[in-house]
Design an enzyme around this catalytic site. Structure first.
Site, mmCIF file in Angstrom:
data_model
loop_
_atom_site.group_PDB
_atom_site.id
_atom_site.type_symbol
_atom_site.label_atom_id
_atom_site.label_comp_id
_atom_site.label_asym_id
_atom_site.label_seq_id
_atom_site.Cartn_x
_atom_site.Cartn_y
_atom_site.Cartn_z
ATOM 1 N N TYR A 255 0.864 -1.182 0.000
ATOM 2 C CA TYR A 255 0.000 0.000 0.000
ATOM 3 C C TYR A 255 0.896 1.226 0.000
ATOM 4 C CZ TYR A 255 -3.419 3.486 1.613
ATOM 5 O OH TYR A 255 -4.226 4.585 1.737
ATOM 6 N N ASP B 102 9.393 3.072 -0.410
ATOM 7 C CA ASP B 102 8.363 3.697 0.414
ATOM 8 C C ASP B 102 8.588 3.311 1.878
ATOM 9 O OD1 ASP B 102 6.149 4.666 1.674
ATOM 10 O OD2 ASP B 102 4.673 3.651 0.397
ATOM 11 N N LYS C 143 4.292 9.112 8.824
ATOM 12 C CA LYS C 143 4.138 8.498 10.151
ATOM 13 C C LYS C 143 5.173 8.975 11.187
ATOM 14 C CE LYS C 143 1.226 5.033 8.211
ATOM 15 N NZ LYS C 143 1.225 4.075 7.133
HETATM 16 C C1 LIG Z 1 0.514 4.552 5.747
HETATM 17 C C2 LIG Z 1 1.249 4.338 4.503
HETATM 18 C C3 LIG Z 1 1.100 5.206 3.406
HETATM 19 C C4 LIG Z 1 0.080 6.296 3.384
HETATM 20 O O1 LIG Z 1 0.331 7.284 4.311
HETATM 21 P P1 LIG Z 1 -0.887 8.270 4.735
HETATM 22 O O2 LIG Z 1 -0.216 9.240 5.664
HETATM 23 O O3 LIG Z 1 -1.910 7.408 5.395
HETATM 24 O O4 LIG Z 1 -1.380 8.905 3.500
HETATM 25 C C5 LIG Z 1 1.926 5.010 2.315
HETATM 26 N N1 LIG Z 1 2.833 4.025 2.278
HETATM 27 C C6 LIG Z 1 2.991 3.166 3.302
HETATM 28 C C7 LIG Z 1 4.028 2.107 3.211
HETATM 29 C C8 LIG Z 1 2.199 3.279 4.438
HETATM 30 O O5 LIG Z 1 2.341 2.400 5.433
#
Ligand SMILES: *Cc1c(COP(=O)(O)O)cnc(C)c1O
Length: 428
Positions: A143, A238, A266
């Site tokens: 994701y 990511d 995060k």
């Molecule tokens: C949480 C997450 C996202 C999205 O981040 P948001 O702040 O919720 O938009 C993208 N990539 C990874 C790997 C994530 O865990």
């Protein structure tokens, strides 16, 4: 455990908020119940509006690596707010947090945005703008937020382009996203053989955490790095989840890779809304105002968010022992979960990297999305509810991670393991 106030609050919320929540997984639909409304949290504990206390393993889905209401973060936000909550003009804290991230992640420059979604969306646009190519590759089960090019699931055959995983994403766009199985060396080699010169970027979670935790096979990330370099594509890692959770240098440091672009979120915001993307100067300066790829943000680099992130990252830099402690706690909890499952004779596959782990209810080794899907989600549902009754707040979905924080104590872990023995027996 009485949670009636939460039940009522959810009904009230549904009157004014679609589905009653501002992010879908929070609705608890995957576990067939209503969500708990949270009043406050402190350290490893979270409290609902009925006054129940839980040991929290969601940690706001990752940011709370140092626990809730961590005093240096709270103090930084409080102090900063007194000088206004936003300027829309440069402030020194932006440079300081950027410097901190660049040092930790070993990158040249970084641009702040407001969420992980924005970070990955912008990284994709930059990769396309920089290379002048259209195709991107992502991996099934990873994701990367909810931008159009990334809400794509695998197509029907190997090496066919994806299809939209959400209504409202135009199929024409889906044609430019190739979705491959995670940890499949052959698939990525074949993709480059066939489309190499048209591939703008490969984006991957260096440790997948959004299909439950699935670590990369030895050499898988390096293989992607090698293929992207050879084909002059952009390698986007990511690290929105892993960034500064799995090591002081992120997953890229842990696995000794050097991506072209890394995305963050995060943890770098200490619980405030922040994302960032950064990497090699030559590529990053292709974004506005120095380059032709447009990207902007009214609240980007917001002083409160910068202050919170800086307080959290500074603490991590000054206290490297946290990572050793998280590894020890992770291993302790892993063993406890495994003992609880085997005492009840329940087959599980437990995947863990440091302070992130998942329990899959399956006999199979989980190495990709298909094997993750072999997990018995009905069992998970029951397990989740039984744990909640014992005061343990896990993520309300099989396909999420259990997150440990520095605030979890040995006593917390022992209580959790004890609860797991009860919950596993309930499954029989
Ligand atoms: C949480 C997450 C996202 C999205 O981040 P948001 O702040 O919720 O938009 C993208 N990539 C990874 C790997 C994530 O865990």
């Amino acid at each position: 455990m009485n949670t009636l106030k939460s039940k009522e609050a959810f009904e009230e919320a549904k009157k004014y908020i679609p589905g009653g929540v501002n992010s879908p997984v929070r609705a608890f639909a995957n576990v067939g119940t209503y969500p708990l409304f949270i009043e406050k949290a402190n350290g490893s504990k979270i409290y609902d509006i009925d006054g129940n206390e839980y040991i929290d393993y969601v940690g706001s889905w990752g940011p709370m690596l140092l626990g809730h209401a961590f005093p240096p973060v709270v103090e930084a936000v409080r102090e900063t707010a007194l000088s206004s909550t936003s300027f829309g003009a440069p402030c020194i804290k932006e440079t300081k947090l950027a410097e901190c991230i660049c040092r930790m992640a070993n990158i040249d420059v970084v641009r702040m945005v407001n969420s992980g979604t924005e970070a990955t969306m912008s990284a994709i646009r930059l990769a396309r703008g920089y290379t002048g190519r259209k195709i991107i590759i992502k991996f099934e089960g990873c994701y990367h937020g909810h931008s159009d090019s990334l809400l794509i699931k695998a197509g029907s055959g190997a090496l066919t382009f994806g299809s939209a995983s959400s209504a409202g994403v135009v199929e024409e766009l889906a044609k430019y996203t190739l979705v491959l199985p995670y940890n499949d060396f052959e698939a990525i080699e074949n993709a480059f053989e066939k489309f190499g010169k048209d591939i703008a970027a490969v984006i991957i979670e260096p440790i997948a955490g959004n299909m439950g935790v699935v670590p990369p096979k030895d050499g898988f990330l390096l293989k992607i790095q090698e293929l992207t370099r050879k084909n002059k594509s952009i390698f986007i890692v990511d690290e929105v989840m892993t960034g500064f959770r799995v090591s002081q240098n992120g997953a890229s440091g842990l696995f000794k890779i050097s991506p072209d672009i890394i995305t963050f979120g995060k943890i770098i915001g200490g619980g405030l809304p922040v994302g960032a993307y950064g990497g090699k100067r030559e590529i990053m300066e292709f974004i506005s105002p120095t380059g032709p790829v447009y990207q902007a943000g009214t609240l980007s680099g917001n002083p409160l968010a910068m202050a919170a992130g800086l307080a959290q990252l500074t603490y991590l830099l000054d206290n490297p022992q946290i990572y050793t402690e998280l590894e020890e706690k992770g291993s302790y909890l892993e063993n406890g979960f495994k003992d609880a499952a085997s005492a009840a004779g329940i087959d599980i596959c437990l995947n863990r990297v440091g302070s992130m782990m998942s329990i899959f209810f399956t006999k199979e080794r989980v190495t990709d999305f298909n094997t993750a899907c072999s997990s018995d989600t009905e069992k998970f549902k029951k397990y989740f509810k039984a744990m909640l009754r014992c005061g343990i707040y896990l993520a309300p979905s099989q396909f999420e991670a259990v997150f440990l924080s520095a605030a979890h104590t040995k006593n917390d872990l022992d209580k959790t393991i004890e609860a797991s023995f009860t919950a596993m027996k309930d499954l029989l």
